[in-house]
Design a protein around this motif. Structure first.
Motif, PDB file in Angstrom:
ATOM      1  N   ILE A 137       4.045   2.725 -36.790  1.00 46.88           N
ATOM      2  CA  ILE A 137       5.208   3.607 -36.802  1.00 46.88           C
ATOM      3  C   ILE A 137       6.187   2.615 -37.393  1.00 46.88           C
ATOM      4  N   LYS A 138       6.089   1.389 -36.876  1.00 50.00           N
ATOM      5  CA  LYS A 138       7.229   0.391 -36.999  1.00 50.00           C
ATOM      6  C   LYS A 138       6.791  -1.102 -37.235  1.00 50.00           C
ATOM      7  N   GLU A 139       7.473  -2.017 -37.956  1.00 50.96           N
ATOM      8  CA  GLU A 139       7.215  -3.392 -38.226  1.00 50.96           C
ATOM      9  C   GLU A 139       7.251  -4.119 -36.558  1.00 50.96           C
ATOM     10  N   ASN A 140       6.369  -4.935 -36.217  1.00 45.07           N
ATOM     11  CA  ASN A 140       6.318  -5.374 -34.726  1.00 45.07           C
ATOM     12  C   ASN A 140       7.398  -6.728 -35.099  1.00 45.07           C
ATOM     13  N   ASP A 141       8.308  -6.402 -34.242  1.00 46.74           N
ATOM     14  CA  ASP A 141       9.711  -7.298 -33.957  1.00 46.74           C
ATOM     15  C   ASP A 141       9.661  -8.173 -32.995  1.00 46.74           C
ATOM     16  N   ILE A 142       8.622  -8.329 -32.113  1.00 49.57           N
ATOM     17  CA  ILE A 142       8.252  -9.157 -31.137  1.00 49.57           C
ATOM     18  C   ILE A 142       7.966 -10.618 -31.650  1.00 49.57           C
ATOM     19  N   THR A 172       2.337   0.644 -32.933  1.00 50.12           N
ATOM     20  CA  THR A 172       1.294   2.014 -33.411  1.00 50.12           C
ATOM     21  C   THR A 172       1.369   3.087 -32.296  1.00 50.12           C
ATOM     22  N   ALA A 173       1.061   4.132 -32.777  1.00 48.40           N
ATOM     23  CA  ALA A 173       1.010   5.295 -31.919  1.00 48.40           C
ATOM     24  C   ALA A 173      -0.281   6.192 -32.359  1.00 48.40           C
ATOM     25  N   VAL A 848       2.342  -6.027 -24.175  1.00 53.89           N
ATOM     26  CA  VAL A 848       2.139  -4.438 -23.660  1.00 53.89           C
ATOM     27  C   VAL A 848       3.120  -3.631 -23.386  1.00 53.89           C
ATOM     28  N   LYS A 849       3.889  -4.092 -22.547  1.00 54.22           N
ATOM     29  CA  LYS A 849       4.844  -3.268 -21.859  1.00 54.22           C
ATOM     30  C   LYS A 849       6.034  -3.172 -22.820  1.00 54.22           C
ATOM     31  N   ARG A 850       6.446  -4.287 -23.328  1.00 55.90           N
ATOM     32  CA  ARG A 850       7.297  -4.154 -24.449  1.00 55.90           C
ATOM     33  C   ARG A 850       7.146  -3.161 -25.635  1.00 55.90           C
ATOM     34  N   THR A 855       7.614   2.024 -28.335  1.00 58.50           N
ATOM     35  CA  THR A 855       6.992   2.998 -28.966  1.00 58.50           C
ATOM     36  C   THR A 855       7.656   4.372 -28.407  1.00 58.50           C
ATOM     37  N   GLN A 856       7.916   4.514 -26.952  1.00 60.00           N
ATOM     38  CA  GLN A 856       8.301   5.697 -26.310  1.00 60.00           C
ATOM     39  C   GLN A 856       9.723   5.668 -26.858  1.00 60.00           C
TER      40      GLN A 856
END
Length: 897
Positions: A137-142, A172-173, A848-850, A855-856
């Motif tokens: 759903i979006k590129e990972n920015d971490i 992802t979702a 995981v929390k991030r 995602t939410q």
């Protein structure tokens, strides 16, 4: 606006089966027929002009996601098979799949039909939602983790970045048909990877009905394969492994895997786990991740084991026990009692000089250190694997993964054989069940069968022991009289010859029993009729592991804990079956025999396993392709090439795990007797990784992708073996090695606080006149009056003649104390280390929390924008405003959490 028109949430199979009376030429089938009518026909496109690497239908657009094959078989069952195929393929088309059949005239053998299956976009998105498949759903920015400061040192072992990370990292979702604009869909044809596509198609194939027989509804490709309706069902490899495909759009992942992973010359390189997971699925990916991590950890155990071995090698000349045995004044003057009745002669202690020197290689102070080290190493291995597994769960989107419905669904065999039905309390639907009485009978038969085979192993081990006892006298006689063996008599003693030949015989028996029991285990597991696939696999795992545990380790347990422990003494020997005298250990101890036994069984199993895994599939494939080699390449199609490969099978990984777990037992349960065992395992595993990858990439059809977030029940088995290994190694050091008797002598009985006189102290005296007539040696050419034997007993002139001395009880007490202390120390350290090391790294927890938080946010923002759009269009009233406020509240709550 959605990319495509919406449909209800029910799957296409459910939609088609909801209308049982609908004709096969319904709207969906008409659409398929119309689509196919616009495509070129068989006569317009010849197979002769189609690339052999093609993974597409004849139109060159629709990808082949799965292939079914069948053969004309003119017999009385053929009509039933034709009807089943017709009904099954009709229902597949009702489910939305598109089919294209290759006539047998076009096949290599002229009798095999191939049904190619394509899943269109609407089917993929429907079942992606059903299977809860996660999509970008979006590129990972971490920010990526901090690079290893030793990265430059490890550079030669790394693979190119595009191989290690073939896909960009995304948030992802779970997929939803109603949110298609939310996902990063650039191209519908490549949005779902081939492994995801074949998993979706296989999900449909296992649930698609094909008619009613004997009043019961029949469904699933597994049952059609078992009854011979189809001969094979498999997804296609994307290209040939030795060269790239001609199609520029092909990703050539199989070729990349072969070049960068499956060749032995790449043994020093890291594994491309992300690419393995992408091509084969998470279940196979997690196996290779575990095997690679296990091999990495073996490196440290192998280094320490090698150091302990070198310590024994360099201190061999310093061993006072060996010096005394080899000394012609000490060992040469000590006359030992015969090792068998009647035929064996008296012998001098220095005849075992060589074996006593070799035993020091493994029976020294380093043995104790290494046993304790391995107890801690096992804990570190299991705990760090949990952390590695947690990291993979995050990277492979398995954090919220639960066992697939495919694993938990009722097995077709269960439904076919269970005629009784009862209402499910959850679904309130009637489902088959196995009555309690039937279960009890089946479990009794199964348990009795397993017990019989375990008893057969024990009987075979007793037979090998009898062999040892029976042939020792023969070896002693042959070696004494054979002039050709005189030059090596110092190395090849009757004890060593008996031990080596018995170990080889035991290994042959192990492999024969293993071959037979594998089939018995599958048969009795089938007879139990397990309810689900997961239950079936777990039951088979426990049966196979129990059998192989007893089969492979029983001989090692005998040598370690029973041989030489219940011998008796001259004149009062203990006999097996009142006929064969129990074996004695070498004067230097039984540890060298345990080392011999362990080396032969472990090394033999590994060599035979690699031959079986690599050479046998290659021979079968060579035999299957022998005719095709003579034909032009463009006539040997991709589906035929894969059809000629071996089937990996549902239990393919099961046997790989079993092989490695048995090896894990060898390097942990008995490692105190053989510090080089981890080094042997390391060398084998370096080869094993490449052999497994080579056969999977080149010799087997592409397996159906499956998800798994862990190694499953094997984790618990490894934990159990880790605990047992502490106990076995403590007993080996205490009772099999000579370490405790030497320490007791040094600290309590040595006259000058040295090891001088230890050998004389450890041998008791027996008066030859006290031999009973039935076991007195026939020959005594030198008229010896006394002989020595390994024990702590009073001499014949003592008032307590031949009873155990106080030193015997001191040593026994020291052994028991050592076992208790060592076990408690190692267990305390193990549990402390396990408590100190968290199962999930803090960095992974934060990520995981991030990801959940972002995602939410994305999902809530998407819903909020949709509601605002509807408000702007004037399509809602006051309730819509309340929904907007509620959605904003959810976002604020999510941020606060």
């Amino acid at each position: 606006m959605n990319r495509l028109g919406r449909k209800d949430h029910e799957t296409l199979i459910e939609m088609s089966l909801a209308a049982d009376g609908e004709d096969s030429n319904g709207p969906l089938c008409e659409t398929i027929s119309n689509t196919e009518s616009e495509l070129p026909s068989n006569s317009e496109i010849s197979k002769r002009h189609q690339s052999k690497d093609s993974v597409f239908f004849r139109d060159g657009v629709r990808r082949i996601d799965f292939v079914l094959s069948y053969v004309d078989d003119p017999n009385k069952e053929e009509e039933k098979k034709v009807e089943r195929r017709r009904e099954f393929e009709k229902n597949l088309q009702k489910a939305g799949l598109e089919l294209e059949t290759e006539d047998k005239k076009e096949s290599e053998d002229g009798k095999t039909y191939f049904v190619k299956i394509h899943a269109p976009w609407e089917v993929l998105i429907t079942y992606a939602e059903v299977l809860n498949i996660k999509v970008p759903i979006k590129e990972n920015d971490i920010p990526p983790p901090i690079e290893n400061p030793l990265g430059c040192v490890l550079e030669p072992f790394r693979l190119p970045e595009k191989v290690m990370h073939p896909e960009q990292d995304y948030f992802t979702a779970p997929f939803s048909k109603n949110r298609q604009e939310l996902y990063l869909i650039d191209d519908e044809s490549t949005f779902f990877s081939p492994s995801t596509r074949n998993r979706i198609v296989y999900y449909i194939l296992t649930r698609c009905p094909y008619g009613t027989e004997e009043g019961k509804k029949k469904f699933g490709i597994k049952r059609l394969l078992s009854n011979g309706t189809y001969t094979a069902a498999y997804p296609l490899h994307d290209c040939q492994y030795w060269k790239k495909a001609n199609d520029p759009n092909c990703e050539n992942e199989r070729y990349t895997l072969y070049m960068e992973w499956a060749r032995f010359l790449r043994f020093y390189k890291e594994q491309p786990l992300d690419l393995i997971r992408k091509y084969y699925g998470e279940k196979i990916g997690i196996y290779f991740a575990w095997l690679g991590f296990y091999t990495e950890m073996l490196f440290f155990a192998a280094v320490v084991g090698l150091i302990c071995f070198l310590y024994g090698l360099f201190t061999m000349d310093e061993s006072m026990s060996s010096k005394e045995i080899c000394n012609p004044v000490i060992g040469g003057e000590i006359i030992m009692c015969p090792l068998c009745d009647k035929q064996c002669e008296y012998w001098r202690l220095n005849s075992t000089c060589a074996s006593s020197e070799y035993s020091h290689l493994f029976d020294n102070v380093a043995t104790l250190f290494f046993a304790i080290f391995m107890g801690i190493w096992v804990t570190l291995f299991l705990e760090f694997w949990k952390r590695r597994q947690a990291r993979l769960e995050y990277e492979w989107d398995l954090v919220d993964f639960e066992e697939e419905q495919q694993q938990l669904q009722l097995r077709p065999e269960y439904e076919a054989k269970c005629t009784h039905k009862k209402k499910n309390r959850v679904t309130q639907e009637m489902e088959p069940y196995l009555p309690l009485t039937s279960q009890a009978v089946r479990f009794c038969i199964s348990g009795t069968t397993v017990l019989f085979w375990v008893s057969l192993i024990i009987a075979s081990m007793i037979a090998v022991i009898v062999y040892r006892l029976a042939v020792y006298a023969a070896f002693a006689s042959i070696m004494e009289n054979a002039q050709t063996l005189q030059p090596i008599s110092g190395l090849l003693t009757p004890q060593l010859a008996t031990s080596v030949t018995a170990s080889c015989l035991n290994f042959v028996i192990i492999m024969i029993l293993n071959f037979l029991y594998e089939r018995i285990a599958v048969w009795i597991t089938d007879m139990e009729i397990p309810r689900t696939h997961l239950e079936y696999e777990n039951r088979l795992t426990m049966k196979m592991f129990l059998f192989q545990f007893v089969n492979y380790y029983s001989s090692c347990f005998y040598v370690a804990f029973f041989k030489g422990k219940f011998v008796g003494y001259p004149g009062e020997y203990t006999y097996m079956f009142s006929r064969w005298r129990n074996e004695e250990c070498d004067p230097a101890g039984c540890l060298i025999e345990l080392t011999t036994q362990l080396t032969i069984v472990m090394a033999g199993k590994q060599i035979w396993g690699n031959i079986q895994e690599a050479i046998v599939p290659w021979i079968w494939n060579w035999w299957g392709r022998r005719k095709a080699r003579c034909n032009p390449e463009n006539l040997y199609s991709r589906w035929e090439q894969d059809h000629d490969l071996q089937c990996f099978g549902a239990l393919g990984l099961f046997y790989e795990y079993l092989e490695m777990v048995i090896q894990f037992g060898f390097i942990t349960l008995f490692v105190a007797s053989f510090p080089l065992a981890p080094l042997l395992a390391l060398m084998n595993n370096i080869l094993e990784i490449r052999v497994d990858s080579w056969k999977l990439t080149t010799q087997f059809r592409r397996p159906v992708a499956a998800k798994a977030h862990s190694i499953g029940v094997w984790q618990e088995i490894l934990n159990g073996m880790a605990i047992l290994s502490v106990v076995t190694n403590a007993f080996i050091v205490a009772f099999t090695s000579d370490m405790i008797p030497r320490l007791v002598y040094f600290y309590a009985y040595a006259p000058d606080s040295s090891m001088c006189g230890y050998i004389n102290n450890s041998l008791s005296v027996f008066q030859i006149l006290d031999f009973p007539a039935e076991n007195k040696p026939d020959k005594n050419p030198e008229n010896f009056l006394t002989c020595r034997y390994r024990d702590y007993r009073y001499p014949p002139n003592h008032e307590k003649r031949y009873l155990h001395t106080m030193q015997f009880w001191h040593i026994l007490a020291a052994k028991m104390a050592f076992i208790i202390i060592m076990e408690h120390v190692v267990f305390i350290v193990k549990f402390f280390v396990a408590w100190m090391i968290p199962d999930v790294p803090a960095e992974v927890k934060a990520r995981v929390k991030r990801e959940k938080y972002l995602t939410q946010n994305i999902l809530h923002e998407y819903e909020l924008n949709k509601l605002k759009e509807k408000l702007g269009e004037g399509k809602t009233y006051g309730n819509m405003e309340k929904e907007v406020i509620a959605t904003e509240g959810k976002m604020e709550l999510s941020q606060a959490m």
